[in-house]
Design a protein around this motif. Structure first.
Motif, PDB file in Angstrom:
ATOM      1  N   PRO B 124       3.303   6.800  20.149  1.00 36.90           N
ATOM      2  CA  PRO B 124       4.090   5.584  19.892  1.00 36.90           C
ATOM      3  C   PRO B 124       3.512   4.753  18.750  1.00 36.90           C
ATOM      4  N   ALA B 125       2.180   4.628  18.708  1.00 42.90           N
ATOM      5  CA  ALA B 125       1.550   3.826  17.649  1.00 42.90           C
ATOM      6  C   ALA B 125       1.803   4.450  16.282  1.00 42.90           C
ATOM      7  N   ARG B 126       1.723   5.754  16.202  1.00 47.50           N
ATOM      8  CA  ARG B 126       1.954   6.436  14.924  1.00 47.50           C
ATOM      9  C   ARG B 126       3.423   6.323  14.511  1.00 47.50           C
ATOM     10  N   ALA B 127       4.322   6.378  15.493  1.00 48.96           N
ATOM     11  CA  ALA B 127       5.748   6.269  15.177  1.00 48.96           C
ATOM     12  C   ALA B 127       6.063   4.876  14.635  1.00 48.96           C
ATOM     13  N   GLN B 128       5.469   3.856  15.267  1.00 48.98           N
ATOM     14  CA  GLN B 128       5.704   2.484  14.788  1.00 48.98           C
ATOM     15  C   GLN B 128       5.129   2.297  13.388  1.00 48.98           C
ATOM     16  N   ALA B 129       3.916   2.834  13.184  1.00 48.94           N
ATOM     17  CA  ALA B 129       3.295   2.715  11.861  1.00 48.94           C
ATOM     18  C   ALA B 129       4.130   3.452  10.820  1.00 48.94           C
ATOM     19  N   GLN B 130       4.664   4.594  11.190  1.00 48.64           N
ATOM     20  CA  GLN B 130       5.501   5.376  10.269  1.00 48.64           C
ATOM     21  C   GLN B 130       6.758   4.606   9.904  1.00 48.64           C
ATOM     22  N   ASP B 131       7.324   3.928  10.903  1.00 48.15           N
ATOM     23  CA  ASP B 131       8.532   3.151  10.671  1.00 48.15           C
ATOM     24  C   ASP B 131       8.263   2.028   9.670  1.00 48.15           C
ATOM     25  N   ARG B 132       7.151   1.314   9.895  1.00 43.13           N
ATOM     26  CA  ARG B 132       6.775   0.224   8.979  1.00 43.13           C
ATOM     27  C   ARG B 132       6.497   0.773   7.579  1.00 43.13           C
ATOM     28  N   LEU B 133       5.857   1.913   7.550  1.00 42.35           N
ATOM     29  CA  LEU B 133       5.526   2.533   6.262  1.00 42.35           C
ATOM     30  C   LEU B 133       6.787   2.912   5.498  1.00 42.35           C
ATOM     31  N   ASP B 134       7.751   3.496   6.203  1.00 41.27           N
ATOM     32  CA  ASP B 134       9.007   3.898   5.551  1.00 41.27           C
ATOM     33  C   ASP B 134       9.700   2.689   4.920  1.00 41.27           C
ATOM     34  N   ARG B 135       9.724   1.591   5.680  1.00 45.74           N
ATOM     35  CA  ARG B 135      10.393   0.393   5.159  1.00 45.74           C
ATOM     36  C   ARG B 135       9.638  -0.160   3.954  1.00 45.74           C
ATOM     37  N   SER B 136       8.308  -0.105   4.039  1.00 46.74           N
ATOM     38  CA  SER B 136       7.493  -0.616   2.937  1.00 46.74           C
ATOM     39  C   SER B 136       7.692   0.208   1.673  1.00 46.74           C
ATOM     40  N   LEU B 137       7.729   1.523   1.841  1.00 46.66           N
ATOM     41  CA  LEU B 137       7.904   2.403   0.680  1.00 46.66           C
ATOM     42  C   LEU B 137       9.282   2.195   0.053  1.00 46.66           C
ATOM     43  N   ALA B 138      10.247   1.997   0.924  1.00 48.81           N
ATOM     44  CA  ALA B 138      11.596   1.758   0.402  1.00 48.81           C
ATOM     45  C   ALA B 138      11.619   0.460  -0.400  1.00 48.81           C
ATOM     46  N   GLU B 139      10.907  -0.552   0.104  1.00 48.38           N
ATOM     47  CA  GLU B 139      10.850  -1.843  -0.594  1.00 48.38           C
ATOM     48  C   GLU B 139      10.137  -1.704  -1.939  1.00 48.38           C
ATOM     49  N   LEU B 140       9.039  -0.955  -1.946  1.00 50.19           N
ATOM     50  CA  LEU B 140       8.312  -0.727  -3.198  1.00 50.19           C
ATOM     51  C   LEU B 140       9.186   0.019  -4.192  1.00 50.19           C
ATOM     52  N   GLU B 141       9.935   0.975  -3.682  1.00 52.30           N
ATOM     53  CA  GLU B 141      10.824   1.757  -4.555  1.00 52.30           C
ATOM     54  C   GLU B 141      11.858   0.847  -5.207  1.00 52.30           C
ATOM     55  N   ARG B 142      12.380  -0.090  -4.397  1.00 56.58           N
ATOM     56  CA  ARG B 142      13.368  -1.027  -4.938  1.00 56.58           C
ATOM     57  C   ARG B 142      12.747  -1.882  -6.052  1.00 56.58           C
ATOM     58  N   ASN B 143      11.422  -2.139  -5.929  1.00 57.17           N
ATOM     59  CA  ASN B 143      10.740  -2.941  -6.940  1.00 57.17           C
ATOM     60  C   ASN B 143      10.197  -2.085  -8.084  1.00 57.17           C
ATOM     61  N   GLY B 144      10.535  -0.816  -8.095  1.00 56.64           N
ATOM     62  CA  GLY B 144      10.147   0.047  -9.206  1.00 56.64           C
ATOM     63  C   GLY B 144       8.722   0.535  -9.170  1.00 56.64           C
ATOM     64  N   VAL B 145       8.123   0.567  -7.990  1.00 55.92           N
ATOM     65  CA  VAL B 145       6.731   1.015  -7.877  1.00 55.92           C
ATOM     66  C   VAL B 145       6.698   2.439  -7.331  1.00 55.92           C
ATOM     67  N   GLN B 146       5.996   3.290  -8.069  1.00 60.59           N
ATOM     68  CA  GLN B 146       5.846   4.668  -7.610  1.00 60.59           C
ATOM     69  C   GLN B 146       4.771   4.700  -6.531  1.00 60.59           C
ATOM     70  N   ALA B 147       5.106   5.094  -5.329  1.00 59.27           N
ATOM     71  CA  ALA B 147       4.127   5.057  -4.233  1.00 59.27           C
ATOM     72  C   ALA B 147       4.373   6.195  -3.256  1.00 59.27           C
ATOM     73  N   SER B 148       3.303   6.625  -2.665  1.00 60.87           N
ATOM     74  CA  SER B 148       3.415   7.551  -1.543  1.00 60.87           C
ATOM     75  C   SER B 148       2.738   6.869  -0.354  1.00 60.87           C
ATOM     76  N   GLY B 149       2.853   7.466   0.796  1.00 59.70           N
ATOM     77  CA  GLY B 149       2.294   6.778   1.951  1.00 59.70           C
ATOM     78  C   GLY B 149       1.887   7.722   3.051  1.00 59.70           C
ATOM     79  N   GLU B 150       1.055   7.209   3.923  1.00 60.16           N
ATOM     80  CA  GLU B 150       0.675   7.999   5.091  1.00 60.16           C
ATOM     81  C   GLU B 150       0.236   7.069   6.207  1.00 60.16           C
ATOM     82  N   VAL B 151       0.391   7.584   7.412  1.00 59.32           N
ATOM     83  CA  VAL B 151      -0.091   6.846   8.576  1.00 59.32           C
ATOM     84  C   VAL B 151      -1.567   7.162   8.742  1.00 59.32           C
ATOM     85  N   GLY B 152      -2.376   6.113   8.939  1.00 54.32           N
ATOM     86  CA  GLY B 152      -3.826   6.311   9.023  1.00 54.32           C
ATOM     87  C   GLY B 152      -4.371   6.100  10.417  1.00 54.32           C
TER      88      GLY B 152
END
Lengths: 203, 212
Positions: B124-152
């Motif tokens: 559950p903790a990893r799923a929640q972190a993944q969800d937050r990460l997905d939204r963050s990456l999408a937001e960065l993408e909208r701002n033109g930032v090239q980014a990758s991500g991972e759950v830590g």
């Protein structure tokens, strides 16, 4: 600036999840540590039986009257086994430095000392003067020391293959997991013997 | 989770410690049973105390372990969880990413309770972190930032160290709630990271209650 975003593990990865790197331990080494954890539980159950017998019987002396354990021979055996851990460690540090002769000598010495330990234990079993089926004390004595002896036998088998591989030039300063993992097992066998010896023979 | 034993060398040192521990108990026990008990208690307390002290952060970790990609590329490691989509963080990352060729890795630690971590109940903790990460990456993408991500890892310091070993960051951005509401600040995550890692660390405070 090009926009590219992805989350590893959710969109592009196929198959089983990527192993979490947090342990920072090689998976094979970690596997050995987990195996040892299960072995500790196994020994724990035998120690539980030992202390149960000791507490329930509550004899005025331990071992019970009429039974004598070869404390000094077992002490000598302990010294041999502990020394074998030093030679094992020497073998690994040697190959890490690229010293193949040191690796081979360390493994041979470790094997010989382990074999001496096991041979001495078998000899003592023959001369100890009681049988496993005599009473609860003798049963748990043979079970506990026999369980450890079985582990020494497994360790010797691993050491034999490690030694053969070492003489065939299989290890290098970069690739020596075979020695590392076998060494961890051998140290575990030594640690368990110290606990067994202190508990069964001395205290 | 940190494993205290990591190699044959660790196992060997553990063996030596075991020899000393049991030898002292046995010697005292042979002299006098009560002395044996006292030595056992004293040594056991000493071992627990030593183990507790050894949990302090180790020496700084060099960040330039694994590097690939084009020469001159700057790598920015962003560590954030609940504040991962906050505007100040996005602005900070955007500003850093605009300075030449940059690669951004967002790590979202899978925060978990101690009990669940001990029980290996991480999903559950990893799923929640993944969800937050997905939204963050999408937001960065909208701002033109090239980014990758991972759950830590659930421990942010451990998550940083894991990322440094594979990513090799030049700068680290840690995002937290404001002081008083931040569990990470209370635990001294930012100050510990500055002591532990030999790379510049930017601390961004994101007040999710302040949306104006």
């Amino acid at each position: 600036m090009t926009a590219h975003a992805h989350a590893e593990g959710s969109h592009e990865h196929h198959g089983p999840p990527v192993a979490n790197a947090s342990s920072r331990v090689d998976a094979r080494v970690l596997g050995m540590f987990m195996f040892i954890a299960s072995e500790i539980m196994l020994f724990g159950s035998f120690f539980t039986a030992y202390f149960f017998v000791r507490v329930v019987n509550n004899p005025p002396q331990w071992p019970p009257e009429g039974f004598h354990l070869p404390v000094y021979v077992a002490g000598l055996n302990t010294a041999i086994l502990v020394t074998s851990s030093f030679t094992m460690h020497w073998a690994l540090t040697s190959i890490k430095r690229g010293n193949r002769a040191g690796l081979q000598a360390g493994l041979v010495l470790t094997f010989l000392m382990g074999f001496t330990f096991l041979a001495t234990q078998v000899t003592e079993y023959a001369r100890i003067g009681f049988q496993p089926g005599d009473n609860a004390f003798t049963t748990i004595f043979f079970c506990l020391t026999g369980l450890h002896g079985a582990h020494v036998f497994v360790g010797l088998s691993i050491l034999l293959f490690m030694t053969i591989r070492a003489f065939r030039g299989h290890f290098s300063p970069e690739e020596h997991h075979g020695v590392e993992i076998g060494g961890i097992y051998w140290h575990f066998v030594d640690v368990m013997w110290i606990v067994v010896y202190t508990t069964v023979y001395i205290l | 989770m940190t494993n205290p034993l990591r190699s044959e060398g660790d196992a060997f040192r553990f063996l030596l410690g075991t020899v000393v521990y049991f030898a002292l108990i046995a010697i005292a026990g042979v002299i006098n049973a009560w002395a044996g008990l006292v030595v056992f208690i004293v040594l056991s307390v000493a071992v627990v105390w030593w183990w507790w002290r050894s949990r302090e952060p180790p020496a700084p970790v060099q960040a330039s372990a694994v590097r690939g990609g084009p020469e001159g590329e700057r790598r920015i490691l962003v560590v954030a969880n609940e504040t991962v989509g906050g505007e100040p963080l996005l602005q900070q990352v955007k500003q850093l990413a605009s300075q030449g060729t940059t690669r951004v890795l967002v790590v979202s630690p899978a925060l978990n309770t101690r009990l669940r971590a001990l029980a290996s109940d991480e999903d559950p903790a990893r799923a929640q972190a993944q969800d937050r990460l997905d939204r963050s990456l999408a937001e960065l993408e909208r701002n033109g930032v090239q980014a990758s991500g991972e759950v830590g890892d659930g421990d942010p310091l451990q998550a940083i160290e894991d990322a440094l070993r594979t990513f090799g960051a030049d700068e680290i951005v840690i995002s937290t709630h404001p002081e008083g509401r931040s569990n990470w600040l209370e635990r001294g995550v930012v100050s510990s990271a500055r002591e532990r890692y030999a790379v510049p660390i930017h601390h961004v405070v994101v007040d999710l209650g302040d949306r104006s």
